[in-house]
Motif scaffolding. Structure first.
Motif, PDB file in Angstrom:
ATOM      1  N   MET A  87       0.846  -1.179   0.000  1.00 15.22           N
ATOM      2  CA  MET A  87       0.000   0.000   0.000  1.00 15.22           C
ATOM      3  C   MET A  87       0.892   1.243   0.000  1.00 15.22           C
ATOM      4  SD  MET A  87      -3.213   1.008   2.468  1.00 15.22           S
ATOM      5  CE  MET A  87      -4.197  -0.304   1.780  1.00 15.22           C
ATOM      6  N   ASP A  88       0.474   2.255  -0.754  1.00 12.36           N
ATOM      7  CA  ASP A  88       1.199   3.523  -0.771  1.00 12.36           C
ATOM      8  C   ASP A  88       1.216   4.121   0.630  1.00 12.36           C
ATOM      9  OD1 ASP A  88       1.547   3.316  -3.526  1.00 12.36           O
ATOM     10  OD2 ASP A  88      -0.222   4.514  -3.979  1.00 12.36           O
ATOM     11  N   ASP A  89       2.235   4.938   0.904  1.00 10.69           N
ATOM     12  CA  ASP A  89       2.341   5.579   2.210  1.00 10.69           C
ATOM     13  C   ASP A  89       1.306   6.670   2.421  1.00 10.69           C
ATOM     14  OD1 ASP A  89       4.444   3.951   2.816  1.00 10.69           O
ATOM     15  OD2 ASP A  89       5.982   5.452   2.447  1.00 10.69           O
ATOM     16  N   LEU A  90       0.872   7.308   1.343  1.00 14.25           N
ATOM     17  CA  LEU A  90      -0.076   8.410   1.444  1.00 14.25           C
ATOM     18  C   LEU A  90      -1.283   8.161   0.553  1.00 14.25           C
ATOM     19  CD1 LEU A  90       2.435  11.397   1.203  1.00 14.25           C
ATOM     20  CD2 LEU A  90       1.287  10.570   3.250  1.00 14.25           C
ATOM     21  N   PRO A  91      -2.457   8.618   0.991  1.00 18.62           N
ATOM     22  CA  PRO A  91      -3.631   8.482   0.122  1.00 18.62           C
ATOM     23  C   PRO A  91      -3.542   9.421  -1.069  1.00 18.62           C
ATOM     24  CG  PRO A  91      -4.247   9.432   2.261  1.00 18.62           C
ATOM     25  CD  PRO A  91      -2.780   9.194   2.280  1.00 18.62           C
ATOM     26  N   ARG A  92      -4.202   9.049  -2.138  1.00 21.54           N
ATOM     27  CA  ARG A  92      -4.328   9.896  -3.320  1.00 21.54           C
ATOM     28  C   ARG A  92      -5.702  10.549  -3.270  1.00 21.54           C
ATOM     29  NH1 ARG A  92      -1.906   7.812  -8.641  1.00 21.54           N
ATOM     30  NH2 ARG A  92      -2.019  10.036  -8.886  1.00 21.54           N
ATOM     31  N   ILE A  93      -5.881  11.560  -4.104  1.00 24.60           N
ATOM     32  CA  ILE A  93      -7.164  12.265  -4.151  1.00 24.60           C
ATOM     33  C   ILE A  93      -7.862  11.938  -5.461  1.00 24.60           C
ATOM     34  CG2 ILE A  93      -8.317  14.503  -4.137  1.00 24.60           C
ATOM     35  CD1 ILE A  93      -5.876  15.521  -2.509  1.00 24.60           C
ATOM     36  N   GLY A  94      -9.054  11.370  -5.336  1.00 28.23           N
ATOM     37  CA  GLY A  94      -9.876  11.066  -6.495  1.00 28.23           C
ATOM     38  C   GLY A  94     -11.046  12.033  -6.580  1.00 28.23           C
ATOM     39  N   ILE A  95     -11.614  12.132  -7.772  1.00 30.65           N
ATOM     40  CA  ILE A  95     -12.782  12.985  -7.988  1.00 30.65           C
ATOM     41  C   ILE A  95     -13.853  12.142  -8.666  1.00 30.65           C
ATOM     42  CG2 ILE A  95     -13.683  14.998  -9.220  1.00 30.65           C
ATOM     43  CD1 ILE A  95     -10.863  16.138  -9.192  1.00 30.65           C
ATOM     44  N   GLY A  96     -15.066  12.213  -8.147  1.00 28.91           N
ATOM     45  CA  GLY A  96     -16.227  11.608  -8.786  1.00 28.91           C
ATOM     46  C   GLY A  96     -17.202  12.733  -9.112  1.00 28.91           C
ATOM     47  N   VAL A  97     -17.649  12.796 -10.357  1.00 28.42           N
ATOM     48  CA  VAL A  97     -18.480  13.917 -10.790  1.00 28.42           C
ATOM     49  C   VAL A  97     -19.902  13.428 -11.071  1.00 28.42           C
ATOM     50  CG1 VAL A  97     -18.679  15.861 -12.364  1.00 28.42           C
ATOM     51  CG2 VAL A  97     -16.409  14.930 -11.832  1.00 28.42           C
ATOM     52  N   ILE A  98     -20.856  14.042 -10.393  1.00 32.44           N
ATOM     53  CA  ILE A  98     -22.252  13.642 -10.507  1.00 32.44           C
ATOM     54  C   ILE A  98     -22.959  14.567 -11.492  1.00 32.44           C
ATOM     55  CG2 ILE A  98     -24.418  13.330  -9.266  1.00 32.44           C
ATOM     56  CD1 ILE A  98     -22.699  12.693  -6.762  1.00 32.44           C
ATOM     57  N   LEU A  99     -23.377  13.978 -12.607  1.00 32.33           N
ATOM     58  CA  LEU A  99     -24.158  14.682 -13.620  1.00 32.33           C
ATOM     59  C   LEU A  99     -25.562  14.092 -13.604  1.00 32.33           C
ATOM     60  CD1 LEU A  99     -21.098  14.073 -15.026  1.00 32.33           C
ATOM     61  CD2 LEU A  99     -22.085  15.679 -16.626  1.00 32.33           C
ATOM     62  N   ILE A 100     -26.565  14.948 -13.557  1.00 33.83           N
ATOM     63  CA  ILE A 100     -27.953  14.498 -13.497  1.00 33.83           C
ATOM     64  C   ILE A 100     -28.714  15.050 -14.690  1.00 33.83           C
ATOM     65  CG2 ILE A 100     -30.112  14.598 -12.196  1.00 33.83           C
ATOM     66  CD1 ILE A 100     -28.430  14.747  -9.660  1.00 33.83           C
ATOM     67  N   LYS A 101     -29.498  14.149 -15.300  1.00 39.79           N
ATOM     68  CA  LYS A 101     -30.351  14.524 -16.427  1.00 39.79           C
ATOM     69  C   LYS A 101     -31.648  13.736 -16.279  1.00 39.79           C
ATOM     70  CE  LYS A 101     -30.326  14.484 -21.478  1.00 39.79           C
ATOM     71  NZ  LYS A 101     -29.489  14.237 -22.655  1.00 39.79           N
ATOM     72  N   GLU A 102     -32.752  14.449 -16.168  1.00 38.48           N
ATOM     73  CA  GLU A 102     -34.079  13.811 -16.067  1.00 38.48           C
ATOM     74  C   GLU A 102     -34.113  12.741 -14.973  1.00 38.48           C
ATOM     75  OE1 GLU A 102     -34.961  12.455 -20.020  1.00 38.48           O
ATOM     76  OE2 GLU A 102     -34.837  14.479 -20.840  1.00 38.48           O
ATOM     77  N   ASP A 103     -33.625  13.086 -13.800  1.00 33.25           N
ATOM     78  CA  ASP A 103     -33.613  12.199 -12.631  1.00 33.25           C
ATOM     79  C   ASP A 103     -32.782  10.938 -12.819  1.00 33.25           C
ATOM     80  OD1 ASP A 103     -35.160  13.960 -11.153  1.00 33.25           O
ATOM     81  OD2 ASP A 103     -37.029  13.072 -11.845  1.00 33.25           O
ATOM     82  N   LYS A 104     -31.805  10.999 -13.716  1.00 32.26           N
ATOM     83  CA  LYS A 104     -30.867   9.887 -13.902  1.00 32.26           C
ATOM     84  C   LYS A 104     -29.451  10.416 -13.757  1.00 32.26           C
ATOM     85  CE  LYS A 104     -33.845   7.055 -16.722  1.00 32.26           C
ATOM     86  NZ  LYS A 104     -33.990   6.255 -17.902  1.00 32.26           N
ATOM     87  N   VAL A 105     -28.540   9.537 -13.339  1.00 31.67           N
ATOM     88  CA  VAL A 105     -27.137   9.909 -13.188  1.00 31.67           C
ATOM     89  C   VAL A 105     -26.309   9.219 -14.269  1.00 31.67           C
ATOM     90  CG1 VAL A 105     -27.229  10.407 -10.716  1.00 31.67           C
ATOM     91  CG2 VAL A 105     -26.771   8.071 -11.468  1.00 31.67           C
TER      92      VAL A 105
END
Length: 140
Positions: free
Chosen positions: A1-19
């Motif tokens: 395991m790496d010594d330090l955590p990495r930073i991830g990004i999750g992007v939420i796009l919504i269209k007509e009540d769907k992701v």
């Protein structure tokens, strides 16, 4: 395991009540469904990272991105630790996503929050375990 955590990004796009979610390929979480996203790059703001990742993966131009929540994600098998920032995206919903990274994405689509495909990527599962629902946030 790496010594330090990495930073991830999750992007939420919504269209007509769907992701919009994509099926990962050739990376940790291979075969899992996840939001568009990736790694935050050096000297990049989370908003810039969200805009860049969505454009690279789907061709959708985001007008604005805002922070929603965070998850702490341990990938035991892969020896990885990520802190994932979830961002909401504002965009012109007439845009249709394209799979611009077929080497990293098997398929993509719009899914109802109550009918998500499986398996889900670890950060996505952790988001659900927190009881998070982006449809309750007036993201339209």
């Amino acid at each position: 395991m790496d010594d330090l955590p990495r930073i991830g990004i999750g992007v939420i796009l919504i269209k007509e009540d769907k992701v919009l979610i994509l099926k990962r390929k050739n990376s940790h979480g291979n075969g899992d469904w996840a939001f568009p996203g990736g790694n935050l790059e050096f000297k990049e703001s989370p908003e810039e990272g969200a805009i860049r990742e969505v454009m690279e993966e789907t061709g959708i131009k985001i007008d604005k991105a805002e922070f929603l929540t965070i998850t702490n994600d341990i990938f035991e098998k892969e020896g990885k630790h990520y802190i994932t920032l979830f961002m909401k995206a504002y965009f012109d919903t007439s845009q249709e996503p394209k799979n611009l990274e077929p080497n990293k994405c098997e398929e993509l689509g719009w899914f109802s929050w109550n009918d998500l495909p499986n398996p889900l990527f670890t950060p996505f599962k952790n988001l659900l375990n927190k009881g998070f629902n982006p449809l309750n946030l007036n993201l339209k």
